[in-house]
Design an enzyme around this catalytic site. Sequence first.
Site, PDB file in Angstrom:
ATOM      1  N   ASP A  74      14.162  -2.050   0.259  1.00 51.62           N
ATOM      2  CA  ASP A  74      13.342  -1.118  -0.254  1.00 51.62           C
ATOM      3  C   ASP A  74      12.640  -2.365  -1.440  1.00 51.62           C
ATOM      4  O   ASP A  74      13.288  -2.963  -2.318  1.00 51.62           O
ATOM      5  CB  ASP A  74      13.906  -0.120  -1.068  1.00 51.62           C
ATOM      6  CG  ASP A  74      12.782   1.138  -1.713  1.00 51.62           C
ATOM      7  OD1 ASP A  74      11.633   1.030  -0.984  1.00 51.62           O
ATOM      8  OD2 ASP A  74      12.784   1.670  -2.668  1.00 51.62           O
ATOM      9  N   HIS A  75      11.129  -2.256  -1.540  1.00 49.64           N
ATOM     10  CA  HIS A  75      10.490  -3.112  -2.568  1.00 49.64           C
ATOM     11  C   HIS A  75      11.083  -4.445  -2.830  1.00 49.64           C
ATOM     12  O   HIS A  75      11.510  -4.777  -3.945  1.00 49.64           O
ATOM     13  CB  HIS A  75      10.495  -2.221  -3.822  1.00 49.64           C
ATOM     14  CG  HIS A  75       9.594  -1.137  -3.924  1.00 49.64           C
ATOM     15  ND1 HIS A  75       8.466  -1.194  -3.901  1.00 49.64           N
ATOM     16  CD2 HIS A  75       9.963   0.135  -3.969  1.00 49.64           C
ATOM     17  CE1 HIS A  75       7.809  -0.095  -3.953  1.00 49.64           C
ATOM     18  NE2 HIS A  75       8.589   0.727  -3.836  1.00 49.64           N
ATOM     19  N   ASP A 116       6.996  -6.237  -0.748  1.00 49.59           N
ATOM     20  CA  ASP A 116       6.037  -5.546  -1.710  1.00 49.59           C
ATOM     21  C   ASP A 116       5.518  -6.661  -2.335  1.00 49.59           C
ATOM     22  O   ASP A 116       5.785  -7.089  -3.541  1.00 49.59           O
ATOM     23  CB  ASP A 116       6.929  -4.558  -2.558  1.00 49.59           C
ATOM     24  CG  ASP A 116       5.983  -4.111  -3.596  1.00 49.59           C
ATOM     25  OD1 ASP A 116       4.666  -4.360  -3.506  1.00 49.59           O
ATOM     26  OD2 ASP A 116       6.442  -3.166  -4.463  1.00 49.59           O
ATOM     27  N   GLU A 167       2.775  -3.029   1.313  1.00 46.20           N
ATOM     28  CA  GLU A 167       1.930  -2.266   0.353  1.00 46.20           C
ATOM     29  C   GLU A 167       0.639  -2.716  -0.214  1.00 46.20           C
ATOM     30  O   GLU A 167       0.840  -4.011  -0.516  1.00 46.20           O
ATOM     31  CB  GLU A 167       3.035  -1.979  -0.813  1.00 46.20           C
ATOM     32  CG  GLU A 167       2.503  -0.875  -1.961  1.00 46.20           C
ATOM     33  CD  GLU A 167       3.370  -0.793  -3.182  1.00 46.20           C
ATOM     34  OE1 GLU A 167       4.669  -0.655  -2.801  1.00 46.20           O
ATOM     35  OE2 GLU A 167       3.111  -0.770  -4.069  1.00 46.20           O
ATOM     36  N   HIS A 225       5.615   6.622  -1.336  1.00 47.21           N
ATOM     37  CA  HIS A 225       6.787   6.141  -2.161  1.00 47.21           C
ATOM     38  C   HIS A 225       6.550   7.528  -3.220  1.00 47.21           C
ATOM     39  O   HIS A 225       5.734   8.036  -3.480  1.00 47.21           O
ATOM     40  CB  HIS A 225       6.365   4.919  -2.789  1.00 47.21           C
ATOM     41  CG  HIS A 225       6.865   3.913  -2.054  1.00 47.21           C
ATOM     42  ND1 HIS A 225       7.993   3.112  -2.160  1.00 47.21           N
ATOM     43  CD2 HIS A 225       6.557   3.417  -0.680  1.00 47.21           C
ATOM     44  CE1 HIS A 225       8.245   2.224  -1.239  1.00 47.21           C
ATOM     45  NE2 HIS A 225       7.100   2.616  -0.083  1.00 47.21           N
ATOM     46  N   GLY A 278       8.671  10.150  -3.680  1.00 48.58           N
ATOM     47  CA  GLY A 278       9.062  11.586  -2.965  1.00 48.58           C
ATOM     48  C   GLY A 278       9.648  12.432  -4.168  1.00 48.58           C
ATOM     49  O   GLY A 278       9.229  13.882  -4.183  1.00 48.58           O
ATOM     50  N   ASN A 333       9.557   8.596   0.535  1.00 44.91           N
ATOM     51  CA  ASN A 333      10.981   8.103   0.040  1.00 44.91           C
ATOM     52  C   ASN A 333      11.363   8.925  -1.125  1.00 44.91           C
ATOM     53  O   ASN A 333      10.486   9.405  -2.029  1.00 44.91           O
ATOM     54  CB  ASN A 333      10.401   6.578  -0.689  1.00 44.91           C
ATOM     55  CG  ASN A 333      10.170   5.682   0.385  1.00 44.91           C
ATOM     56  OD1 ASN A 333      10.111   6.193   1.616  1.00 44.91           O
ATOM     57  ND2 ASN A 333       9.864   4.398   0.056  1.00 44.91           N
TER      58      ASN A 333
HETATM   59  P1  13P Z   1      11.261   8.373  -6.413  1.00 52.66           P
HETATM   60  O1  13P Z   1      12.340   7.549  -7.224  1.00 52.66           O
HETATM   61  O2  13P Z   1      10.207   8.779  -7.230  1.00 52.66           O
HETATM   62  O3  13P Z   1      11.771   9.329  -5.493  1.00 52.66           O
HETATM   63  O4  13P Z   1      10.547   7.297  -5.445  1.00 52.66           O
HETATM   64  C1  13P Z   1      11.526   6.603  -4.362  1.00 52.66           C
HETATM   65  C2  13P Z   1      10.773   5.507  -3.960  1.00 52.66           C
HETATM   66  O5  13P Z   1       9.531   5.481  -3.505  1.00 52.66           O
HETATM   67  C3  13P Z   1      11.667   4.258  -3.470  1.00 52.66           C
HETATM   68  O6  13P Z   1      10.836   3.274  -2.912  1.00 52.66           O
END
Ligand code: 13P
Length: 283
Positions: free
Chosen positions: A84-85, A109, A139, A210, A212, A232
């Site tokens: 992730d990211h 990202d 992104e 992203h 969520g 996410n």
């Molecule tokens: P949240 O921490 O707001 O649920 O976002 C998670 C996210 O988007 C990870 O990339």
Amino acid sequence: MLVSSYKLLQEAKRQGKCIPQFNIINLEWTKAILQEANYQRYPVILGINEKSINYMGGYNTVAQVVKTLIKDLNISIPVVLHLDHSRDGTNPKACLDAIASGFTSVMMDASRFDMKTNIEKTKLIVDKAKEQGVSVEGELGYIGLGKTNNRDIDGYTDYQEAINFIQATGINSFAPAIGNYHGIYRGKLALNYDLLAQLSKKITIPIVIHGGSGISDDDIIKLVKNGASKINFNTELQMAWIKGVRQYLDKHTDIYDAREVILAGKQELRAIVRKKIQILKGN
Ligand code: 13P
């Protein structure tokens, strides 16, 4: 079964479904999410960022924990292991390390760079990942952090730029900024469903949302109806775990078996995973 996110998300897009990404930070998180998703018979994406990878010990540790838990727990749903990211500013090391360790999906990202640099950095990873059958998420636009967020509509991804970005990079999934951001939402949430729907109709790759956590159940359903193929979740899981542990410790002041404490958080964590999957399953 560990799979690449490409086919899974393409299929979800085709069927109007949405797959959750739950972020992991340790063994317990990974186990809880895998067990609940397997119990619900719903595919799952395990996301992890660089900070949590370092926390767990490194890329190989994470990949082995996921692979061996899938085996030992007899997990028979499709599972994606996703970086992730990745925020490498000067080199693509994080994505390459993840690919080399067996991650099946990575996010490059480079959204904080200008469009040209974002394309260059993302395309480099797409070319490398393709050789290994690994999917790449890109992104464009700025999905910030709730606590620092003060963006207005200018923060939204530009429709035409998004189309150009996707064509130029060859990414497999796309994360736009539509008013979503990470962490706790403060104030009124203004998600741009029109932009999401327009993008979803125009582009052939799946769209990722992203941030969520804190999006209401109704809004999650609306996101899916308007074209979100992946959402996410991270912060809500952390909060659930802490709530469970705090309640348990308040009640059991003489506890000395640490596993019981961890388990109290795990049950709360699993309940959140269950709830999100059930919302998405309903679509
Ligand atoms: P949240 O921490 O707001 O649920 O976002 C998670 C996210 O988007 C990870 O990339």
